[in-house]
Design a protein around this motif. Sequence first.
Motif, PDB file in Angstrom:
ATOM      1  N   PRO A 180     -15.258  -7.522   0.742  1.00 11.59           N
ATOM      2  CA  PRO A 180     -14.069  -7.665   1.407  1.00 11.59           C
ATOM      3  C   PRO A 180     -12.950  -8.518   1.067  1.00 11.59           C
ATOM      4  N   TYR A 181     -13.384  -9.828   0.925  1.00 11.37           N
ATOM      5  CA  TYR A 181     -12.186 -10.757   0.485  1.00 11.37           C
ATOM      6  C   TYR A 181     -11.400 -10.359  -0.621  1.00 11.37           C
ATOM      7  N   GLY A 182     -12.088  -9.970  -1.852  1.00  9.56           N
ATOM      8  CA  GLY A 182     -11.423  -9.408  -2.875  1.00  9.56           C
ATOM      9  C   GLY A 182     -10.424  -8.308  -2.605  1.00  9.56           C
ATOM     10  N   GLU A 183     -10.973  -7.124  -1.551  1.00 11.78           N
ATOM     11  CA  GLU A 183     -10.145  -6.138  -1.505  1.00 11.78           C
ATOM     12  C   GLU A 183      -8.690  -6.560  -0.644  1.00 11.78           C
ATOM     13  N   VAL A 184      -9.061  -7.811   0.144  1.00  8.26           N
ATOM     14  CA  VAL A 184      -7.954  -8.197   0.959  1.00  8.26           C
ATOM     15  C   VAL A 184      -6.997  -8.853  -0.245  1.00  8.26           C
ATOM     16  N   LEU A 185      -7.411  -9.404  -1.091  1.00  4.73           N
ATOM     17  CA  LEU A 185      -6.500 -10.246  -2.287  1.00  4.73           C
ATOM     18  C   LEU A 185      -5.828  -9.168  -2.984  1.00  4.73           C
ATOM     19  N   ALA A 186      -6.366  -8.244  -3.190  1.00  2.13           N
ATOM     20  CA  ALA A 186      -5.942  -6.896  -3.887  1.00  2.13           C
ATOM     21  C   ALA A 186      -4.672  -6.541  -3.149  1.00  2.13           C
ATOM     22  N   GLY A 187      -4.917  -6.331  -1.818  1.00  2.00           N
ATOM     23  CA  GLY A 187      -3.698  -5.664  -1.037  1.00  2.00           C
ATOM     24  C   GLY A 187      -2.336  -6.805  -1.035  1.00  2.00           C
ATOM     25  N   VAL A 188      -2.836  -8.145  -1.013  1.00  4.84           N
ATOM     26  CA  VAL A 188      -2.030  -9.182  -1.126  1.00  4.84           C
ATOM     27  C   VAL A 188      -0.875  -9.019  -2.361  1.00  4.84           C
ATOM     28  N   LEU A 189      -1.741  -9.067  -3.429  1.00  2.00           N
ATOM     29  CA  LEU A 189      -1.160  -9.051  -4.747  1.00  2.00           C
ATOM     30  C   LEU A 189      -0.270  -7.884  -4.930  1.00  2.00           C
ATOM     31  N   ASP A 190      -0.762  -6.682  -4.559  1.00  2.00           N
ATOM     32  CA  ASP A 190       0.060  -5.497  -4.472  1.00  2.00           C
ATOM     33  C   ASP A 190       1.085  -5.132  -3.466  1.00  2.00           C
ATOM     34  N   GLY A 191       1.172  -6.172  -2.711  1.00  2.00           N
ATOM     35  CA  GLY A 191       2.328  -6.025  -1.759  1.00  2.00           C
ATOM     36  C   GLY A 191       1.993  -5.027  -0.447  1.00  2.00           C
ATOM     37  N   ASP A 192       0.809  -4.771  -0.420  1.00  2.00           N
ATOM     38  CA  ASP A 192       0.220  -3.627   0.641  1.00  2.00           C
ATOM     39  C   ASP A 192      -0.350  -4.110   1.786  1.00  2.00           C
ATOM     40  N   PRO A 193       0.357  -4.306   2.828  1.00  2.00           N
ATOM     41  CA  PRO A 193      -0.350  -4.632   3.895  1.00  2.00           C
ATOM     42  C   PRO A 193      -1.199  -3.873   4.770  1.00  2.00           C
ATOM     43  N   LEU A 194      -1.905  -2.920   4.344  1.00  2.00           N
ATOM     44  CA  LEU A 194      -2.589  -2.152   5.074  1.00  2.00           C
ATOM     45  C   LEU A 194      -3.695  -2.650   5.763  1.00  2.00           C
ATOM     46  N   LEU A 195      -4.607  -3.358   5.189  1.00  2.00           N
ATOM     47  CA  LEU A 195      -5.434  -4.265   5.702  1.00  2.00           C
ATOM     48  C   LEU A 195      -5.124  -5.434   6.671  1.00  2.00           C
ATOM     49  N   SER A 196      -3.872  -5.789   6.471  1.00  2.00           N
ATOM     50  CA  SER A 196      -3.255  -6.934   7.273  1.00  2.00           C
ATOM     51  C   SER A 196      -3.247  -6.654   8.761  1.00  2.00           C
ATOM     52  N   VAL A 197      -3.621  -7.596   9.573  1.00  2.00           N
ATOM     53  CA  VAL A 197      -3.049  -7.479  10.763  1.00  2.00           C
ATOM     54  C   VAL A 197      -1.714  -7.749  11.394  1.00  2.00           C
ATOM     55  N   ARG A 198      -0.959  -6.564  11.934  1.00  2.00           N
ATOM     56  CA  ARG A 198       0.275  -6.859  12.422  1.00  2.00           C
ATOM     57  C   ARG A 198       0.605  -7.694  13.453  1.00  2.00           C
ATOM     58  N   GLY A 199       1.872  -8.335  13.439  1.00  2.00           N
ATOM     59  CA  GLY A 199       2.184  -9.161  14.307  1.00  2.00           C
ATOM     60  C   GLY A 199       2.007  -8.945  15.640  1.00  2.00           C
ATOM     61  N   ASP A 200       2.316  -7.502  16.243  1.00  2.00           N
ATOM     62  CA  ASP A 200       2.203  -7.061  17.456  1.00  2.00           C
ATOM     63  C   ASP A 200       0.821  -7.029  17.848  1.00  2.00           C
ATOM     64  N   THR A 201       0.107  -6.567  16.985  1.00  3.45           N
ATOM     65  CA  THR A 201      -1.451  -6.327  17.331  1.00  3.45           C
ATOM     66  C   THR A 201      -2.041  -7.792  17.532  1.00  3.45           C
ATOM     67  N   ALA A 202      -1.586  -8.771  16.968  1.00  4.55           N
ATOM     68  CA  ALA A 202      -2.315 -10.023  17.055  1.00  4.55           C
ATOM     69  C   ALA A 202      -2.019 -10.448  18.485  1.00  4.55           C
ATOM     70  N   GLU A 203      -0.767 -10.340  18.844  1.00  8.41           N
ATOM     71  CA  GLU A 203      -0.507 -10.655  20.429  1.00  8.41           C
ATOM     72  C   GLU A 203      -1.139  -9.729  21.259  1.00  8.41           C
ATOM     73  N   GLN A 204      -1.332  -8.485  21.132  1.00  9.89           N
ATOM     74  CA  GLN A 204      -2.228  -7.422  21.867  1.00  9.89           C
ATOM     75  C   GLN A 204      -3.754  -7.945  22.218  1.00  9.89           C
TER      76      GLN A 204
END
Length: 456
Positions: A399-423
């Motif tokens: 999982p951490y490798g997949e997260v880093l791949a998203g970061v380096l590709d500029g793809d926030p698909l797996l990232s927690v969006r700001g509004d959902t973090a607040e929710q």
Amino acid sequence: MSSPIQTFLLLGASGDLAGRLLLPALGDLLEAEPGRRDLVLVGAGAEDWDDATWQDRVRSSFTAAKVSPATLDAVLATTRYQQTDVTDAAALSALIASCAAPPALYFALPPAVTVRACTALLDVDLPEGTVLVLEKPFGTDQASAADLNGLLTRLVPEAQVHRVDHFLGRSTVLNLLGLRFANRLFEPVWNNLHVERVDIVFDEQLALENRARYYDSAGALMDMIQSHLLQVLALVAMEPPAAVNETDLRDAEAQVLRACRVRGGDPAAAGRRARYTAGHVDERDIPDYAAEPGVDASRGTETLAELVVEVDNSRWAGVPFRLRSGKALGVKRKEVLITFKPATHVPVGLRGDALPDRLRLVMGPDRITLGLTVNGPDDPMELDHVELDVDLGAGRLPPYGEVLAGVLDGDPLLSVRGDTAEQCWRIVDPVLAAWRAGDVPLDTYPAGSDGPADWA
């Protein structure tokens, strides 16, 4: 999706998170995708390390990931380390200016230090395309999460902020989506007309494991339920997205979380908490949590938390979602369990119990188990219960490798969006307040057990 990142700037590079998880995950990624080996790794931290010390750390972490000499040599040829006060604007400005390309800034730092570093970045001219990567927790309540989001979006657009939830890698997310939306069998019954209850469980056998500095101020509710398990709930309960992309998928997750609240509106009745005492897990002696080094027993920190929530919409109204996570338990469980309602009528003559159908989605490694009632092997009039199992693809990376791949590709698909973090904080804040007020007792359970004896 933005252009791929060419510089990975690791703040807190001398810390435990960087050495134990991030650098091995980066090694896994570069090994699996050799085309990324031109990535420049820059480490920054408080320690006064020379290049040889830093290269030894990289070498040790990559060796733990079992990467090839070619991958290791490619990284060592360009990597460097710089002693930096990450809360000083001038120091950060010089560090970022030394990077040949807009960096991904990974904050492998304690939460309070991350906030101070981001505040310092307000006085730094960040290159266009800079990406910010943060570890949980994202704030300590809804108000602080909103403040943090406001700070981050003053620095870069939301699409360039990655709030890391390594609990769910890309493969697990896609396995859940594939099961739900690519099978006509499940979608028609994925609702309150057919589902009795949903349990999302992360029980682990690990105890505190020298994490008192963080864990004793957080506890199981904040550490796991507020973040990871509510994200799993969103994937399980969301409406079908039009496409699996950062916009549609995260919009669907946000919609579910906005409809989520503690069951019955009573935060004291909706949750339970407990703390482990001395016991044994797999022949390991586990000391009483309250006696662990670094633990302040007066805080009343829970190591097992359970919260029942509901999703107030037409699909899920009336269905309880039980979220549970705990440490030092006897059996390891990381799963979603969908329990369907009983059959409306069993013909007279069939004997035995027609148990409810149960769909179990096991995470890490991913597996599906479907429990069904069928005719018995000897007497066909006698009902029996069987389970059908299938293993799902694990993906090429952890999982951490997949997260880093998203970061380096500029793809926030797996990232927690700001509004959902607040929710997520909005959902658990009333429960935390009830616990801190003493409205909910702190039960106990022996390490190695299934939890308190009187928990049903």
